[in-house]
Design an enzyme around this catalytic site. Structure first.
Site, mmCIF file in Angstrom:
data_model
loop_
_atom_site.group_PDB
_atom_site.id
_atom_site.type_symbol
_atom_site.label_atom_id
_atom_site.label_comp_id
_atom_site.label_asym_id
_atom_site.label_seq_id
_atom_site.Cartn_x
_atom_site.Cartn_y
_atom_site.Cartn_z
ATOM 1 N N GLU A 75 8.999 4.190 4.378
ATOM 2 C CA GLU A 75 7.879 5.127 4.258
ATOM 3 C C GLU A 75 7.281 5.340 5.646
ATOM 4 O OE1 GLU A 75 4.348 5.514 1.173
ATOM 5 O OE2 GLU A 75 3.767 4.213 2.843
ATOM 6 N N HIS A 129 -9.370 1.327 3.009
ATOM 7 C CA HIS A 129 -8.408 0.367 2.455
ATOM 8 C C HIS A 129 -9.070 -1.013 2.330
ATOM 9 C CE1 HIS A 129 -4.760 -2.179 2.308
ATOM 10 N NE2 HIS A 129 -4.248 -1.151 1.662
HETATM 11 P P1 0O2 Z 1 -0.804 -0.573 0.638
HETATM 12 O O1 0O2 Z 1 -1.677 -1.737 0.361
HETATM 13 O O2 0O2 Z 1 -1.251 0.227 1.811
HETATM 14 O O3 0O2 Z 1 0.647 -0.929 0.732
HETATM 15 P P2 0O2 Z 1 3.358 4.256 -4.434
HETATM 16 O O4 0O2 Z 1 2.142 3.451 -4.799
HETATM 17 O O5 0O2 Z 1 3.672 4.233 -2.957
HETATM 18 O O6 0O2 Z 1 4.551 3.933 -5.236
HETATM 19 P P3 0O2 Z 1 1.900 6.628 -4.566
HETATM 20 O O7 0O2 Z 1 0.580 5.958 -4.725
HETATM 21 O O8 0O2 Z 1 2.097 7.900 -5.314
HETATM 22 O O9 0O2 Z 1 3.080 5.702 -4.924
HETATM 23 O O10 0O2 Z 1 2.212 6.871 -3.072
HETATM 24 P P4 0O2 Z 1 1.273 7.474 -2.007
HETATM 25 O O11 0O2 Z 1 0.180 8.233 -2.620
HETATM 26 O O12 0O2 Z 1 2.183 8.194 -1.074
HETATM 27 O O13 0O2 Z 1 0.636 6.180 -1.343
HETATM 28 C C1 0O2 Z 1 1.417 5.313 -0.598
HETATM 29 C C2 0O2 Z 1 0.559 4.591 0.418
HETATM 30 O O14 0O2 Z 1 -0.355 5.490 1.026
HETATM 31 C C3 0O2 Z 1 -0.340 3.515 -0.164
HETATM 32 O O15 0O2 Z 1 0.409 2.345 -0.318
HETATM 33 C C4 0O2 Z 1 -1.405 3.414 0.914
HETATM 34 O O16 0O2 Z 1 -0.917 2.710 2.044
HETATM 35 C C5 0O2 Z 1 -1.594 4.846 1.308
HETATM 36 N N1 0O2 Z 1 -2.645 5.460 0.482
HETATM 37 C C6 0O2 Z 1 -2.472 6.295 -0.561
HETATM 38 N N2 0O2 Z 1 -3.656 6.668 -1.057
HETATM 39 C C7 0O2 Z 1 -4.612 6.060 -0.327
HETATM 40 C C8 0O2 Z 1 -6.048 6.061 -0.345
HETATM 41 O O17 0O2 Z 1 -6.704 6.706 -1.157
HETATM 42 N N3 0O2 Z 1 -6.689 5.288 0.592
HETATM 43 C C9 0O2 Z 1 -6.002 4.568 1.527
HETATM 44 N N4 0O2 Z 1 -6.717 3.864 2.405
HETATM 45 N N5 0O2 Z 1 -4.651 4.548 1.561
HETATM 46 C C10 0O2 Z 1 -3.969 5.278 0.653
HETATM 47 P P5 0O2 Z 1 -0.025 1.260 -1.380
HETATM 48 O O18 0O2 Z 1 1.181 0.473 -1.729
HETATM 49 O O19 0O2 Z 1 -0.761 1.920 -2.523
HETATM 50 O O20 0O2 Z 1 -1.031 0.359 -0.626
#
Ligand code: 0O2
Length: 270
Positions: free
Chosen positions: A140, A156
């Site tokens: 990613e 976050h």
């Molecule tokens: P972490 O703790 O950062 O690893 P997915 O959950 O990836 O299978 P999703 O949620 O549809 O599917 O993917 P998306 O929206 O592309 O989000 C992937 C990552 O983007 C997240 O990983 C976060 O790192 C970041 N992200 C998405 N939405 C937000 C938000 O509202 N706030 C912040 N700060 N970061 C966000 P993870 O694994 O959810 O979290």
């Protein structure tokens, strides 16, 4: 799952992160070395922590055997840009590379998330080669501006602190801050050309100075000390003028002197 198996699973992902960081950092260096503005300001990478993988597995009901299939961000690269325009430049650079294939993209820059989160996400396939052969790995890549990254980092941490129970007054503050990020990035874009120009001049100057110093250093082994000291003094005098054109002229003159010594050295050898 046995700890040893986790290590086996995650090792290729670490290799991907290491290789891509080298490649993106090289891209920055290449731009700067050729006096061009780099659309990439900073690159970071990480392999998802086992605890975060376990958390995601629990949340999304993913079985151990499906981890690699269903979790896209085991390997993660974050590219930070100065301006919103640079994000799209970087996306195009990635799309045109032959060592990465885009599987999926999410543009949370044009369409921010409800939370206010802004970033451009690409899931790409990248091949690694180990003793076991070639393996296609998903990575990613998150691309965002410095301002977007500031907001996402703070949000976050707060999400982590409050989990599902973030107080509404904090959520409101974050929504307000997200609007401020959009406004700041817009404002910065209006002075992008000026900033790029001044950064380019700085890069070009640094490059010429590095070349001059390198030539002077090489002269130490062929020219006499008195001449080198004269050249050094001249360089310091010119440097103070803060004029890139004069520095460039001096660098060219120095090249001619160095070339003269080189020719003389070849003649003496013959
Ligand atoms: P972490 O703790 O950062 O690893 P997915 O959950 O990836 O299978 P999703 O949620 O549809 O599917 O993917 P998306 O929206 O592309 O989000 C992937 C990552 O983007 C997240 O990983 C976060 O790192 C970041 N992200 C998405 N939405 C937000 C938000 O509202 N706030 C912040 N700060 N970061 C966000 P993870 O694994 O959810 O979290």
């Amino acid at each position: 799952m046995e700890i040893q198996l986790w290590r086996e699973l995650l090792e290729p992902y670490q290799l991907v992160v290491d290789e891509l960081m080298v490649k993106f950092r090289y891209l920055m260096k290449e731009h700067r070395a050729s006096g061009k503005y780099s659309p990439i300001e900073e690159v970071n990478g990480r392999v998802k922590k086992i605890s975060s993988i376990l958390e995601k597995m629990q949340k999304k009901k993913i079985k151990f055997e499906d981890i690699e299939n269903k979790i896209d961000d085991i390997a993660g690269i974050r590219i930070i840009c100065q301006f919103v325009e640079d994000i799209y430049t970087v996306v195009n650079i990635i799309k045109n590379r032959s060592d990465m294939t885009v599987k999926e993209e999410k543009d949370y820059v044009s369409n921010s998330k409800e939370s206010g989160y802004q970033s451009y996400h690409l899931i790409v396939y990248y091949d690694i080669i180990t003793l076991k052969g070639t393996k296609k790995i998903k990575v990613e890549i998150q691309i965002r501006t410095l301002a977007m990254n500031f907001w996402a980092t703070i949000e976050h941490s707060l999400q982590y602190k409050y989990r599902q129970n973030m107080p509404s007054y904090i959520r409101e503050r974050l929504t307000g801050a997200a609007a401020a990020v959009v406004a700041l990035d817009k404002e910065m874009s209006t002075v992008r050309n000026e900033i790029m120009d001044s950064q380019n001049i700085f890069q070009v100057k640094a490059q010429i100075v590095a070349e001059i110093l390198n030539t002077i250093q090489n002269l130490y082994s062929v020219a006499n000390k008195r001449e080198i000291i004269k050249i050094q003094d001249e360089f310091y005098k010119i440097y103070k003028l803060n004029d890139v054109d004069v520095l460039e002229k001096f660098s060219k003159e120095l090249d001619i002197i160095a070339e003269g010594y080189r020719a003389q050295g070849i003649e003496n050898d013959e």
